[in-house]
Design a protein around this motif. Sequence first.
Motif, PDB file in Angstrom:
ATOM      1  N   HIS A  35      62.335  47.777  26.713  1.00 51.38           N
ATOM      2  CA  HIS A  35      62.342  47.533  25.260  1.00 51.38           C
ATOM      3  C   HIS A  35      61.023  47.992  24.634  1.00 51.38           C
ATOM      4  N   THR A  38      60.716  51.758  24.726  1.00 52.32           N
ATOM      5  CA  THR A  38      61.647  52.369  23.770  1.00 52.32           C
ATOM      6  C   THR A  38      61.068  52.338  22.359  1.00 52.32           C
ATOM      7  N   TYR A  39      60.566  51.179  21.954  1.00 54.23           N
ATOM      8  CA  TYR A  39      60.047  51.053  20.592  1.00 54.23           C
ATOM      9  C   TYR A  39      58.773  51.865  20.403  1.00 54.23           C
ATOM     10  N   THR A  55      57.088  45.764  18.844  1.00 56.48           N
ATOM     11  CA  THR A  55      56.570  45.824  20.214  1.00 56.48           C
ATOM     12  C   THR A  55      55.660  44.633  20.478  1.00 56.48           C
ATOM     13  N   PHE A  58      57.755  41.662  21.096  1.00 59.39           N
ATOM     14  CA  PHE A  58      58.295  41.704  22.463  1.00 59.39           C
ATOM     15  C   PHE A  58      57.285  41.182  23.480  1.00 59.39           C
ATOM     16  N   THR A  99      64.678  37.695  21.846  1.00 65.98           N
ATOM     17  CA  THR A  99      64.725  39.065  22.380  1.00 65.98           C
ATOM     18  C   THR A  99      65.862  39.857  21.761  1.00 65.98           C
ATOM     19  N   LEU A 103      65.921  43.159  19.172  1.00 61.20           N
ATOM     20  CA  LEU A 103      66.667  44.371  19.467  1.00 61.20           C
ATOM     21  C   LEU A 103      67.636  44.712  18.332  1.00 61.20           C
ATOM     22  N   CYS A 123      67.748  53.086  20.047  1.00 62.66           N
ATOM     23  CA  CYS A 123      67.714  51.639  19.732  1.00 62.66           C
ATOM     24  C   CYS A 123      69.064  50.983  20.001  1.00 62.66           C
ATOM     25  N   VAL A 126      69.787  50.858  23.845  1.00 66.62           N
ATOM     26  CA  VAL A 126      69.053  49.782  24.524  1.00 66.62           C
ATOM     27  C   VAL A 126      69.646  48.422  24.159  1.00 66.62           C
ATOM     28  N   THR A 127      70.044  48.268  22.897  1.00 67.43           N
ATOM     29  CA  THR A 127      70.622  46.987  22.468  1.00 67.43           C
ATOM     30  C   THR A 127      71.950  46.737  23.175  1.00 67.43           C
ATOM     31  N   SER A 130      71.441  45.818  26.756  1.00 68.43           N
ATOM     32  CA  SER A 130      70.996  44.418  26.867  1.00 68.43           C
ATOM     33  C   SER A 130      72.167  43.465  26.704  1.00 68.43           C
TER      34      SER A 130
END
Length: 767
Positions: A35, A38-39, A55, A58, A99, A103, A123, A126-127, A130
Amino acid sequence: MKAERQNAVPTDVYLSFVSSLFGNRKTLFTGMVIHILTYLAVYAKSGATFYIYLTAVFVLICAYRIYWFHRFDEADKSNLTRSEIAEWELLYLYGGVATTTVLGVGSGYAILMLRDPFAELVCIAVTMASMVSVVGRNYGSPIAVNLQTMSACLPIMLGCLMLGDFYMTLLSIFLIPFALTTRMMANGVREFLYKNVIASREIAMIADRFDTALNNMPHGLFMLDRNNRIQVVNSKASELLNLGDQNRLKDCDLDVVLRYGVRHTFIDGSLPALIQRQLAQLIDGTLSRSLIQFSDELALEFTANRKADGGVVLIFEDVTARVRAERKILHMARYDSLTGLPNREYFVELVQDKLRERPDVGTVGFVILDVDEFKHVNDLKGHVAGDRLLHRIAKRLKTVAGSDTIQARLMGDQFVVFFPDADDAASLDQRIRTMHAEVCGDYDVDGHRFRISFSCGYVVMESDEVRMDEWQIKADLALFETKSRARGYCTAFEPEMDARYVEQQKLKADLRDAVENKRLHVDYQPMYKPDGSRIECCEALARWIHPEKGTIPPNVFIQIAEEMGIISGITEFVVERACRDCTTWPNHMSVSVNLSVQDLRNADIVAIVCAALEKSGLDPARLHLEVTESSIMDELVTVRAILADLRSRGITIAIDDFGTGFSSLSYLDSLPVDIVKIDRSFVRNIGEDSRRFKLLRGTVNLSRELGLKIVIEGVETKDQLALINAHRCADYIQGYVFSMPVATEAVIVLSDALRRKRVARRRESVA
């Protein structure tokens, strides 16, 4: 039970679900790193500082979650309450929902604000990734799945809707079934795992109960596979066989395990062949039950049941106490408790076993030993001393008879010895006589010394001639012969003894018939005044004329009657006949009847005498009852009471055969006696032996001092009569000098003849 109803889930299952949230932390932290990276990539591509802030969030969320994961690891979960478990679930939700919210916000911002394809793609990817991991990591908490799904999908849906684009709106709508599917998948996983947890818990509970029952059962258990390897063993099995830790025995070969246990516990060396054979028969199904004696201290009873897969279940229990009790009972049934020797029944079994073991025919012998005068030991020293004497006798008999013989106690004071293997009849005869001589002798019991002799009868025969119902008869006949001749000797069986025995048994049967049917008759021996002028009394004497053998001497059939226990029947017959006959005699005459020892053992004789007097009408004063000195000595207290009772009824009591016993004089003053009959042994040779005559006079004088009348028996010559009369030694004379025994009719004739003589003498004197 529905897993979704969280409050209905058992606390321990609830704890396992919450614990699963805090598990799989490697994938969780790997995702957090992805995560963040990625950001940072989105920031680098688009230059949007918003993602720098996300970030940072996170990083804070990751630190939060690491802290509480660590705290959960340190917590004592065994004592957590349901509310405390719920608090841990809530702490997890804070981090998880935070979290997915970040996301979702990052994806929605990329769609709505950046409109950069790379930012949108990475984005959302990744979401969505997750969201997939939510199913595998958060299934244990329905609220966690729901909140994380909503917090991740809603920002994306809002971003798509706010663009106002038809296709983006359509995309946002497609996210709804995705969210629902994710929720259903998580619930399915949770439901499946819930059922498995419940099943596992029940299995564990059953296994624990089974283990508890298995290890607390009083029986040992081995469950074997088809290759004889141990699958299951309980603690009782390990304890009984001393096999150590039962957990180490799984998959071990049973034979190896038992060899180890036997070698270290019961027997030095390999497993005994008998035990090994018994176990093999149990395992292969030849036997279903077997008692295995591992040692004197351990006996186990095994039961085998075969399984369908070829395995075997062996169940066994410790039956040592039962085996000992059975052995004790068997010993009590087989052995005499006093002497420790086999009893009659077990002796027969041992003899039969010995005879079966003989490889060929040979000489054997049976010996019966009877302790002479054993009753006197009991009478003088008591039964305890008598029992101890028998124990000493048995001990000596075992020694002198030899280990190759079988000894037993038949009954009372009789013992038997079996000689199973002799070289020949002559050597066996000598060995038996040597044994008899050695077993006789002195015995010390409680400080007293007894000189003991044995009457012995034995039979020697060939082993193939032995009949268990015959040998004892023959040995008994030999023993009877010994007792008939002289006690303390040893006599071998001879064939003619058998014939005499048969004859004796027939004579006994005939005598019993004669007594029961009153086929005896009575003769009378008169007792005269010393000058022979008148008969004062007559002694009734039983007589038996056998239909085939003729007259049987009284000393023969009276002894037989005493042995058979029918002497009282003869006494009753004689008393009745004597009383009846006496009523036909002159009134001055009396009748005298002998009583035996058996007559005086109870008071029945009183009733018999009274019944005879009443039936005949005879004056009791005319009835004399004679008792021998030996009968008085044997039952002194009882006899004294019976005689006193009879004397109180007017009956005259006389002591017969006086002077032949041990303590005649000492009892004269204490017994209810009227007349003393001095035995014929005092009269014999009184003319030639002055010492004997002095003894007779001394006895007479003592009796007269006590006020007793004197009858002298056995006077046969006129010289004896003259000497007795010269010193006034008798009140009555009984003997052949005057008359032998005669019938009742002859008594009247003799009495009339004497009366006529007296009348004639008076006339002569008057003239």
